[in-house]
Design an enzyme around this catalytic site. Sequence first.
Site, PDB file in Angstrom:
ATOM      1  CE  LYS A  67      -3.452  11.480  25.309  1.00  0.00           C
ATOM      2  NZ  LYS A  67      -3.015  10.066  25.683  1.00  0.00           N
ATOM      3  CG  ASN A  68       0.658  10.568  24.915  1.00  0.00           C
ATOM      4  OD1 ASN A  68      -0.317  11.197  25.321  1.00  0.00           O
ATOM      5  ND2 ASN A  68       0.742   9.183  24.742  1.00  0.00           N
ATOM      6  NE  ARG A 116      -1.429   7.665  34.514  1.00  0.00           N
ATOM      7  CZ  ARG A 116      -1.317   7.166  35.476  1.00  0.00           C
ATOM      8  NH1 ARG A 116      -2.408   6.966  36.507  1.00  0.00           N
ATOM      9  NH2 ARG A 116      -0.290   6.764  35.906  1.00  0.00           N
ATOM     10  CB  CYS A 123      -7.499   5.290  29.114  1.00  0.00           C
ATOM     11  SG  CYS A 123      -7.628   6.368  27.928  1.00  0.00           S
ATOM     12  CG  ASP A 174      -0.326   4.559  23.472  1.00  0.00           C
ATOM     13  OD1 ASP A 174      -1.102   4.232  24.288  1.00  0.00           O
ATOM     14  OD2 ASP A 174       0.901   5.124  23.579  1.00  0.00           O
ATOM     15  CB  VAL A 182       3.046  -1.234  28.172  1.00  0.00           C
ATOM     16  CG1 VAL A 182       2.843   0.229  29.053  1.00  0.00           C
ATOM     17  CG2 VAL A 182       4.203  -1.695  27.313  1.00  0.00           C
TER      18      VAL A 182
HETATM   19  N1  EPU Z   1       3.340   2.414  36.379  1.00  0.00           N
HETATM   20  C1  EPU Z   1       3.412   1.848  37.651  1.00  0.00           C
HETATM   21  N2  EPU Z   1       3.690   3.060  38.774  1.00  0.00           N
HETATM   22  C2  EPU Z   1       3.784   4.446  38.306  1.00  0.00           C
HETATM   23  C3  EPU Z   1       3.747   4.717  36.831  1.00  0.00           C
HETATM   24  C4  EPU Z   1       3.613   3.658  36.059  1.00  0.00           C
HETATM   25  O1  EPU Z   1       3.391   0.836  38.094  1.00  0.00           O
HETATM   26  O2  EPU Z   1       3.943   5.076  39.356  1.00  0.00           O
HETATM   27  C5  EPU Z   1       3.106   1.228  35.406  1.00  0.00           C
HETATM   28  C6  EPU Z   1       1.954   1.546  34.691  1.00  0.00           C
HETATM   29  O3  EPU Z   1       0.683   1.013  35.476  1.00  0.00           O
HETATM   30  C7  EPU Z   1       2.111   0.799  33.543  1.00  0.00           C
HETATM   31  C8  EPU Z   1       3.531   1.013  33.038  1.00  0.00           C
HETATM   32  O4  EPU Z   1       4.047   1.485  34.213  1.00  0.00           O
HETATM   33  O5  EPU Z   1       1.873  -0.687  33.412  1.00  0.00           O
HETATM   34  C9  EPU Z   1       3.848   1.990  32.049  1.00  0.00           C
HETATM   35  O6  EPU Z   1       3.012   3.443  32.513  1.00  0.00           O
HETATM   36  P1  EPU Z   1       3.798   4.877  32.111  1.00  0.00           P
HETATM   37  O7  EPU Z   1       4.076   5.624  33.227  1.00  0.00           O
HETATM   38  O8  EPU Z   1       4.778   4.706  31.118  1.00  0.00           O
HETATM   39  O9  EPU Z   1       2.457   5.489  31.380  1.00  0.00           O
HETATM   40  P2  EPU Z   1       1.845   6.875  31.355  1.00  0.00           P
HETATM   41  O10 EPU Z   1       3.017   7.800  31.576  1.00  0.00           O
HETATM   42  O11 EPU Z   1       0.845   6.757  32.656  1.00  0.00           O
HETATM   43  C10 EPU Z   1       2.187   7.431  28.933  1.00  0.00           C
HETATM   44  C11 EPU Z   1       0.951   7.718  27.728  1.00  0.00           C
HETATM   45  C12 EPU Z   1       0.104   6.515  27.651  1.00  0.00           C
HETATM   46  C13 EPU Z   1       0.974   5.459  26.877  1.00  0.00           C
HETATM   47  C14 EPU Z   1       2.328   5.336  27.928  1.00  0.00           C
HETATM   48  C15 EPU Z   1       3.246   4.147  27.418  1.00  0.00           C
HETATM   49  C16 EPU Z   1       0.419   9.993  28.268  1.00  0.00           C
HETATM   50  C17 EPU Z   1      -0.474  11.048  29.118  1.00  0.00           C
HETATM   51  N3  EPU Z   1       0.122   8.899  28.511  1.00  0.00           N
HETATM   52  O12 EPU Z   1       1.208   7.071  30.088  1.00  0.00           O
HETATM   53  O13 EPU Z   1      -0.735   6.935  26.497  1.00  0.00           O
HETATM   54  O14 EPU Z   1       0.173   4.566  26.602  1.00  0.00           O
HETATM   55  O15 EPU Z   1       2.809   6.450  28.431  1.00  0.00           O
HETATM   56  O16 EPU Z   1       3.815   4.639  26.370  1.00  0.00           O
HETATM   57  O17 EPU Z   1       1.615  10.495  27.952  1.00  0.00           O
HETATM   58  C18 EPU Z   1      -2.694   6.736  25.148  1.00  0.00           C
HETATM   59  O18 EPU Z   1      -2.101   7.975  24.708  1.00  0.00           O
HETATM   60  O19 EPU Z   1      -3.655   6.431  24.950  1.00  0.00           O
HETATM   61  C19 EPU Z   1      -1.991   6.425  26.655  1.00  0.00           C
HETATM   62  C20 EPU Z   1      -2.690   5.811  27.532  1.00  0.00           C
END
Ligand code: EPU
Length: 473
Positions: free
Chosen positions: A57-58, A131, A155, A345, A367
């Site tokens: 899914k990611n 997102r 989420c 996760d 995280v």
């Molecule tokens: N962050 C910032 N600013 C940004 C982007 C991120 O401060 O512009 C912070 C976030 O708030 C968080 C940290 O950086 O504290 C990590 O965020 P990241 O950008 O790595 O996460 P994401 O890309 O939004 C993806 C997965 C998540 C997974 C995370 C970490 C997808 C669609 N989502 O999220 O998946 O937890 O990476 O591996 O790929 C899930 O599958 O349940 C899920 C939430």
Amino acid sequence: MTLQDTVTDGSGVTDDGGSGLKKDAQKAGARVGLTSDEIIINGGRPLRGRIEVRGAKNLAPKAMVASLLGKTPSILRNVPNVSDIRVVAGLLALHGVLITRGEDPGEWHFDPSNVEQAHHADIDAHAGSSRIPILFCGPLLHRLGEAFIPDLGGCRIGDRPIDFHLDALRRFGAVVEKLPSGISLTAPDGLTGASIELPYPSVGATEQVLLTAVLAKGQTELRNAAIEPEIIDLICILQKMGAIITVEPNRVIFIEGVDELRGYDHRAIFDRNEAASWASAALATRGDVFVGGAKQEEMMTFLNVFRKVGGDFDVHDDGIRFWHPGGELKPVTIETDVHPGFMTDWQQPLVVALTQAQGVSTIHETVYENRFGFTDALNKMGAEITVYTDGLHDEHRRVNRREFEQAAVISGPSRLTGAEIEVPDLRGGFSYLIAGLTAEGQTKVTNLGIISRGYENFIEKLRQLGADFIFES
Ligand code: EPU
């Protein structure tokens, strides 16, 4: 087949799975007036059997976005039947991408020949709680010179800002304007390669840079990049399309922009988060589950923890068997981290298994700043979990402490008993299913729809593993 035919309804249940279960419930005289967003689980029965996991899914939604960059159509295989896919497919269709299904289950074709700008209101209405729309920015700026992203969902696990994304896009030359309905971006002078250092190895921001840099003029150096297996898979896709990307030591990714890209044909990497979730379910219920499609390399860190807690596993060519070998489970201390650390996760499903371990476990969540909300419901069911909202001092820490982090201390073993609980977020939601399966008595889990964002046909899979439950679609 139409787009609607390809996805599940909010429950994540295919037509076949749903009607089969409904019949089971009716046969047992068990119609109890549940909505399709609710399930009643009769706990205490170990999960046993085999289920399959498909594409991550990611990864899959991002691969779909990458198809926008090609001059020719792309084929993505092993696409999971989860609702995030429906959202991204809808958004691509709004932008003129022609989407069709291939012969094989999970095979999707994307033809981006006629990409066009979509109406802001339509984008907003379609983006739902995903997102992923933020990742449309780079590709749309390249294709159309403009992009619009609505207010983003995802989420409820913290603020989840997008500052890293916007800062990176500005470095490429994008002009960002905040509107009441979202964010509008333009690239009056085109996009040019940049030198970017992320404040944190964010998965999404790394993907943003990749999807933008591949067609930007010149070279891009990204430092402090995320290197999750799903990101490496995205890089493989972009390389198939004609991109030149080098993953260097120490979280550096170097991208040489090219003039054009073609379509790709790619099989999505398996969903290691789903695999880890079913493994935790096997452990918590003292069961034995073969997760078809799971692979060792991407799960090494999880497998080490699984073994330390007292679970056993066997790696096969076509999947991994996870089981509870009997005896007491053991407590662990875990720090969630970016890859190759222990994925954030993975912690929620594992927490339920840790309620059954003999002793005190600690999880430092580094995280996200708000990913233990799900533990309240577990405590209601009899778990003993204390959440430290400011984190916990621990001199043995390996991962650098982040300002906002939290810690959960789990004392076990606890006898869980059934309760009525409402799914708060995707991974927390799956952990509630595990809690219901582990508990004595009946657990009613509501708001199930969220789980279908990331767990393909989970109701059908529960049935395949012999779970005792009532679900009326
Ligand atoms: N962050 C910032 N600013 C940004 C982007 C991120 O401060 O512009 C912070 C976030 O708030 C968080 C940290 O950086 O504290 C990590 O965020 P990241 O950008 O790595 O996460 P994401 O890309 O939004 C993806 C997965 C998540 C997974 C995370 C970490 C997808 C669609 N989502 O999220 O998946 O937890 O990476 O591996 O790929 C899930 O599958 O349940 C899920 C939430």
